[in-house]
Design a protein around this motif. Structure first.
Motif, PDB file in Angstrom:
ATOM      1  N   ASP A  45     -20.193  -5.696   6.788  1.00  0.00           N
ATOM      2  CA  ASP A  45     -21.324  -6.380   7.406  1.00  0.00           C
ATOM      3  C   ASP A  45     -21.466  -5.453   9.071  1.00  0.00           C
ATOM      4  O   ASP A  45     -20.468  -4.571   8.505  1.00  0.00           O
ATOM      5  CB  ASP A  45     -20.511  -7.448   7.967  1.00  0.00           C
TER       6      ASP A  45
ATOM      7  N   GLY B 128     -19.863 -13.031   6.905  1.00  0.00           N
ATOM      8  CA  GLY B 128     -20.027 -14.391   7.116  1.00  0.00           C
ATOM      9  C   GLY B 128     -19.023 -15.612   6.759  1.00  0.00           C
ATOM     10  O   GLY B 128     -17.978 -15.259   5.669  1.00  0.00           O
ATOM     11  N   GLN B 129     -19.386 -16.923   6.400  1.00  0.00           N
ATOM     12  CA  GLN B 129     -17.761 -17.896   5.413  1.00  0.00           C
ATOM     13  C   GLN B 129     -18.733 -17.811   4.119  1.00  0.00           C
ATOM     14  O   GLN B 129     -17.360 -17.769   3.424  1.00  0.00           O
ATOM     15  CB  GLN B 129     -18.248 -19.713   5.907  1.00  0.00           C
ATOM     16  N   MET B 130     -19.783 -17.697   3.760  1.00  0.00           N
ATOM     17  CA  MET B 130     -19.726 -17.372   2.486  1.00  0.00           C
ATOM     18  C   MET B 130     -19.265 -15.596   1.690  1.00  0.00           C
ATOM     19  O   MET B 130     -19.308 -16.055   0.584  1.00  0.00           O
ATOM     20  CB  MET B 130     -21.195 -17.047   2.487  1.00  0.00           C
TER      21      MET B 130
ATOM     22  N   GLN C  37     -16.670  -9.048  12.890  1.00  0.00           N
ATOM     23  CA  GLN C  37     -16.961 -10.413  11.197  1.00  0.00           C
ATOM     24  C   GLN C  37     -15.968 -10.113  10.356  1.00  0.00           C
ATOM     25  O   GLN C  37     -15.376 -10.700   9.703  1.00  0.00           O
ATOM     26  CB  GLN C  37     -17.976 -10.428  11.414  1.00  0.00           C
TER      27      GLN C  37
ATOM     28  N   ASN D 139     -20.251 -24.211  -1.163  1.00  0.00           N
ATOM     29  CA  ASN D 139     -19.417 -23.564  -0.346  1.00  0.00           C
ATOM     30  C   ASN D 139     -18.299 -24.711  -0.154  1.00  0.00           C
ATOM     31  O   ASN D 139     -18.842 -26.491   0.338  1.00  0.00           O
ATOM     32  CB  ASN D 139     -20.077 -24.181   1.875  1.00  0.00           C
TER      33      ASN D 139
ATOM     34  N   PHE E 231     -23.195 -19.205  -4.363  1.00  0.00           N
ATOM     35  CA  PHE E 231     -22.705 -20.271  -4.550  1.00  0.00           C
ATOM     36  C   PHE E 231     -22.579 -21.113  -3.592  1.00  0.00           C
ATOM     37  O   PHE E 231     -23.270 -21.117  -2.612  1.00  0.00           O
ATOM     38  CB  PHE E 231     -20.829 -18.913  -4.057  1.00  0.00           C
TER      39      PHE E 231
ATOM     40  N   ASN F 215     -27.588 -14.672  -2.511  1.00  0.00           N
ATOM     41  CA  ASN F 215     -26.613 -15.757  -2.131  1.00  0.00           C
ATOM     42  C   ASN F 215     -27.493 -17.057  -1.508  1.00  0.00           C
ATOM     43  O   ASN F 215     -27.413 -17.669  -0.897  1.00  0.00           O
ATOM     44  CB  ASN F 215     -25.951 -15.231  -1.678  1.00  0.00           C
TER      45      ASN F 215
ATOM     46  N   LYS G 209     -33.274 -10.447   5.274  1.00  0.00           N
ATOM     47  CA  LYS G 209     -33.041  -9.819   4.261  1.00  0.00           C
ATOM     48  C   LYS G 209     -33.674  -8.951   3.749  1.00  0.00           C
ATOM     49  O   LYS G 209     -32.694  -7.866   2.628  1.00  0.00           O
ATOM     50  CB  LYS G 209     -32.723 -11.257   2.584  1.00  0.00           C
TER      51      LYS G 209
ATOM     52  N   SER H  43     -30.175 -19.569   0.362  1.00  0.00           N
ATOM     53  CA  SER H  43     -30.276 -20.892  -0.098  1.00  0.00           C
ATOM     54  C   SER H  43     -31.490 -21.313  -0.272  1.00  0.00           C
ATOM     55  O   SER H  43     -31.209 -22.685  -1.053  1.00  0.00           O
ATOM     56  CB  SER H  43     -29.557 -21.675   1.315  1.00  0.00           C
TER      57      SER H  43
ATOM     58  N   LYS I 216     -19.205 -23.602  13.054  1.00  0.00           N
ATOM     59  CA  LYS I 216     -18.450 -22.032  13.213  1.00  0.00           C
ATOM     60  C   LYS I 216     -19.083 -21.032  14.718  1.00  0.00           C
ATOM     61  O   LYS I 216     -18.735 -20.227  14.699  1.00  0.00           O
ATOM     62  CB  LYS I 216     -19.720 -20.995  12.134  1.00  0.00           C
TER      63      LYS I 216
ATOM     64  N   ILE J 298     -21.971 -26.556   6.897  1.00  0.00           N
ATOM     65  CA  ILE J 298     -22.673 -25.552   6.356  1.00  0.00           C
ATOM     66  C   ILE J 298     -23.089 -24.404   6.897  1.00  0.00           C
ATOM     67  O   ILE J 298     -23.240 -23.750   7.346  1.00  0.00           O
ATOM     68  CB  ILE J 298     -23.963 -26.308   5.480  1.00  0.00           C
TER      69      ILE J 298
ATOM     70  N   ALA K  32     -25.890 -12.326   3.563  1.00  0.00           N
ATOM     71  CA  ALA K  32     -26.757 -12.576   5.465  1.00  0.00           C
ATOM     72  C   ALA K  32     -27.137 -13.514   5.591  1.00  0.00           C
ATOM     73  O   ALA K  32     -26.961 -14.307   4.969  1.00  0.00           O
ATOM     74  CB  ALA K  32     -27.106 -11.217   6.056  1.00  0.00           C
ATOM     75  N   THR K  33     -27.068 -13.677   7.153  1.00  0.00           N
ATOM     76  CA  THR K  33     -28.106 -14.933   7.475  1.00  0.00           C
ATOM     77  C   THR K  33     -28.960 -15.378   6.275  1.00  0.00           C
ATOM     78  O   THR K  33     -29.483 -14.000   6.421  1.00  0.00           O
ATOM     79  CB  THR K  33     -28.216 -13.987   9.468  1.00  0.00           C
ATOM     80  N   GLU K  34     -29.334 -16.366   6.958  1.00  0.00           N
ATOM     81  CA  GLU K  34     -30.793 -17.117   5.955  1.00  0.00           C
ATOM     82  C   GLU K  34     -32.193 -16.913   7.141  1.00  0.00           C
ATOM     83  O   GLU K  34     -31.974 -17.585   7.323  1.00  0.00           O
ATOM     84  CB  GLU K  34     -30.305 -18.626   5.960  1.00  0.00           C
TER      85      GLU K  34
HETATM   86  N1  LIG Z   1     -23.313 -22.091   4.563  1.00  0.00           N
HETATM   87  C1  LIG Z   1     -23.246 -22.430   3.431  1.00  0.00           C
HETATM   88  O1  LIG Z   1     -23.088 -23.564   3.191  1.00  0.00           O
HETATM   89  C2  LIG Z   1     -23.810 -21.744   2.618  1.00  0.00           C
HETATM   90  C3  LIG Z   1     -24.657 -20.614   2.529  1.00  0.00           C
HETATM   91  N2  LIG Z   1     -25.063 -19.965   2.030  1.00  0.00           N
HETATM   92  C4  LIG Z   1     -26.258 -18.370   1.685  1.00  0.00           C
HETATM   93  O2  LIG Z   1     -25.613 -17.351   2.359  1.00  0.00           O
HETATM   94  C5  LIG Z   1     -25.988 -17.560   3.683  1.00  0.00           C
HETATM   95  C6  LIG Z   1     -24.750 -16.384   3.793  1.00  0.00           C
HETATM   96  O3  LIG Z   1     -24.989 -17.761   5.055  1.00  0.00           O
HETATM   97  P1  LIG Z   1     -22.861 -17.749   5.613  1.00  0.00           P
HETATM   98  O4  LIG Z   1     -22.191 -17.239   5.102  1.00  0.00           O
HETATM   99  O5  LIG Z   1     -23.101 -19.709   5.957  1.00  0.00           O
HETATM  100  O6  LIG Z   1     -24.078 -17.506   6.737  1.00  0.00           O
HETATM  101  P2  LIG Z   1     -22.589 -16.779   8.495  1.00  0.00           P
HETATM  102  O7  LIG Z   1     -23.616 -16.852   9.330  1.00  0.00           O
HETATM  103  O8  LIG Z   1     -21.917 -17.425   8.434  1.00  0.00           O
HETATM  104  O9  LIG Z   1     -23.244 -15.531   8.114  1.00  0.00           O
HETATM  105  C7  LIG Z   1     -23.561 -14.212   7.987  1.00  0.00           C
HETATM  106  C8  LIG Z   1     -23.660 -13.133   8.054  1.00  0.00           C
HETATM  107  O10 LIG Z   1     -24.169 -12.217   7.884  1.00  0.00           O
HETATM  108  C9  LIG Z   1     -24.400 -11.064   8.790  1.00  0.00           C
HETATM  109  N3  LIG Z   1     -24.886 -10.262   9.089  1.00  0.00           N
HETATM  110  C10 LIG Z   1     -26.640 -10.342   9.788  1.00  0.00           C
HETATM  111  N4  LIG Z   1     -27.023  -9.331   9.975  1.00  0.00           N
HETATM  112  C11 LIG Z   1     -26.981  -8.605   8.037  1.00  0.00           C
HETATM  113  C12 LIG Z   1     -27.035  -7.461   7.956  1.00  0.00           C
HETATM  114  N5  LIG Z   1     -28.062  -6.733   8.061  1.00  0.00           N
HETATM  115  N6  LIG Z   1     -26.347  -6.775   7.548  1.00  0.00           N
HETATM  116  C13 LIG Z   1     -24.532  -6.728   7.059  1.00  0.00           C
HETATM  117  N7  LIG Z   1     -24.962  -8.363   7.513  1.00  0.00           N
HETATM  118  C14 LIG Z   1     -25.534  -8.863   8.524  1.00  0.00           C
HETATM  119  C15 LIG Z   1     -23.841 -11.849  10.302  1.00  0.00           C
HETATM  120  O11 LIG Z   1     -23.415 -11.107  11.596  1.00  0.00           O
HETATM  121  P3  LIG Z   1     -23.630 -11.448  12.834  1.00  0.00           P
HETATM  122  O12 LIG Z   1     -22.827 -13.337  12.838  1.00  0.00           O
HETATM  123  O13 LIG Z   1     -22.895 -10.377  13.557  1.00  0.00           O
HETATM  124  O14 LIG Z   1     -24.728 -11.966  13.069  1.00  0.00           O
HETATM  125  C16 LIG Z   1     -22.604 -13.228   9.465  1.00  0.00           C
HETATM  126  O15 LIG Z   1     -21.600 -12.369   9.477  1.00  0.00           O
HETATM  127  C17 LIG Z   1     -26.830 -17.026   4.481  1.00  0.00           C
HETATM  128  O16 LIG Z   1     -28.794 -17.045   3.127  1.00  0.00           O
HETATM  129  C18 LIG Z   1     -27.040 -18.734   3.328  1.00  0.00           C
HETATM  130  O17 LIG Z   1     -27.842 -19.894   3.985  1.00  0.00           O
HETATM  131  C19 LIG Z   1     -25.438 -20.546   0.378  1.00  0.00           C
HETATM  132  C20 LIG Z   1     -24.684 -21.359   0.306  1.00  0.00           C
HETATM  133  C21 LIG Z   1     -23.394 -21.974   1.001  1.00  0.00           C
END
Ligand SMILES: NC(=O)C1=CN([C@@H]2O[C@H](COP(=O)(O)OP(=O)(O)OC[C@H]3O[C@@H](n4cnc5c(N)ncnc54)[C@H](OP(=O)(O)O)[C@@H]3O)[C@@H](O)[C@H]2O)C=CC1
Ligand SMILES: CC(=O)CC(=O)SCCNC(=O)CCNC(=O)[C@H](O)C(C)(C)COP(=O)(O)OP(=O)(O)OC[C@H]1O[C@@H](n2cnc3c(N)ncnc32)[C@H](O)[C@@H]1OP(=O)(O)O
Length: 294
Positions: free
Chosen positions: A34, A13-15, A39, A144, A142, A118, A98, A120, A275, A236, A91-93
């Motif tokens: 992923d 995802g974005q992070m 993605q 964003n 990290f 990572n 996780k 949050s 997003k 975010i 991955a997703t929060e």
């Molecule tokens: N957004 C922010 O500002 C910040 C976020 N974080 C943390 O970073 C993490 C990611 O956040 P962010 O990038 O924003 O979230 P996103 O929603 O942008 O991305 C999450 C990614 O994880 C993927 N995913 C989900 N389940 C799995 C799995 N089982 N195996 C592999 N990949 C998987 C999702 O795929 P799909 O879309 O197909 O479900 C998606 O591509 C979270 O823990 C968040 O709390 C930390 C700092 C800042």
């Protein structure tokens, strides 16, 4: 202490994309995984676009950019991640998501691998407990947008050993970022302070204290914040903001952390912010200018 030269990032995802980029720029070999190929392709374009700006400005040569992109391998499999020296779960929060990833990953890990998340907000100690290496597990948080923000929060779980902490802190220094240490309490430091402010901004909107534009302008111009709180929530991800509020509310048991019902409703509607194309602003206008929705 084993040298860290390869990094596995789970979640594109974005992070995940931003983290892959900064490690590749610093010379590490990166494997980005992923579940979804789309993605991963989007993450590649995001990295390419982000470094494209540096090429246009002349702060990075085309050759450097191409070498950097070559250092990022993308994969829908988990196996190649297990062989990396350092793994960052991104991955997703969601605690169950996780934990499932960490359980699936554990048998694939090399003995030497340092495992990080990572997250949050979630308990590092609880996530560590589903792996075979709580002593070599910690939070590596990290901010964003990752290529721009200077801070990385380091969080030890109860079992994290000093060698692991020292090696992860040394890696952060090689990225040119500054590390701070937070204890393992819900949402650590940055999000304990920041996300309740965003939630309070949603309450101000919900109660009609102001509209989206006035609340954001008030904090941008009145407090010198680079983004207003509603714009920042959209940036975010409102799903991530809600997940963090729920962790604070459940983990600290204080009603002051209750998520605003309007935030809950936006997430239920799939209005997750930038997003998904719509949150407190609509990002789908042809001219690219975000339009306040309330
Ligand atoms: N957004 C922010 O500002 C910040 C976020 N974080 C943390 O970073 C993490 C990611 O956040 P962010 O990038 O924003 O979230 P996103 O929603 O942008 O991305 C999450 C990614 O994880 C993927 N995913 C989900 N389940 C799995 C799995 N089982 N195996 C592999 N990949 C998987 C999702 O795929 P799909 O879309 O197909 O479900 C998606 O591509 C979270 O823990 C968040 O709390 C930390 C700092 C800042
Ligand atoms: C939820 C969590 O767990 C923790 C968190 O991360 S909380 C969120 C923390 N982040 C914040 O609070 C961000 C607040 N916003 C900001 O700091 C700024 O609005 C911003 C840095 C995002 C953009 O700044 P700006 O001045 O409005 O934009 P802009 O002039 O386009 O960009 C400034 C620089 O950043 C770069 N940049 C901006 N976004 C970027 C991105 N996504 N990727 C790479 N570079 C980026 C630009 O290229 C530009 O670089 P140069 O100065 O070298 O030209």
């Amino acid at each position: 202490m084993h040298m860290i030269t390869s990094v596995g990032v789970i979640g594109a995802g974005q992070m995940g994309a931003g983290i892959a980029q900064v490690f590749a720029q610093a010379g590490y070999d990166v494997r980005l995984s992923d579940l979804s190929q789309s993605q991963l392709d989007a993450a590649r374009s995001r990295i390419s676009g982000s470094t494209g700006r540096a090429v246009t400005r002349g702060t990075m040569s085309v050759e450097e950019r191409d070498r950097m992109l070559d250092r990022v391998q993308i994969t829908t499999a988990l196996d190649p991640i297990g062989a990396a020296d350092l793994v960052i779960e991104c991955a997703t929060e969601n605690e169950e998501v996780k934990k499932r990833i960490l359980r699936d990953l554990t048998p694939l890990l090399a003995d030497r691998t340092v495992l990080t998340t990572n997250t949050s907000s979630l308990s590092i100690t609880r996530l560590a407990a589903v792996t075979d290496r709580p002593q070599r597990f910690m939070g590596l948080h990290f901010m964003n947008p990752v290529p721009v923000m200077k801070l990385v929060e380091l969080i030890r779980g109860i079992a994290t050993d000093q060698a692991t902490f020292a090696s992860v802190a040394a890696v952060v220094a090689t990225l040119g970022k500054t590390a701070t240490t937070s204890e393992d309490y819900p949402a650590f430091i940055v999000n304990r302070l920041l996300v309740p402010m965003i939630n309070e901004a949603v309450y101000a909107l919900y109660e009609g204290v102001g509209n989206v534009a006035s609340i954001d302008a008030a904090m941008r111009l009145g407090s010198n914040h680079p983004m207003g709180p509603l714009e920042l929530g959209d940036f975010i991800g409102l799903d991530t903001c809600l997940a963090i509020m729920n962790v604070l509310h459940d983990g600290l048991g204080d009603s002051k952390y209750r998520p605003c019902p309007l935030l809950v409703k936006f997430v239920e509607a799939g209005w997750l912010g930038r997003k998904s194309g719509r949150g407190f602003y609509d990002y789908r206008a042809a001219d690219g200018v975000p339009v306040p929705t309330r």
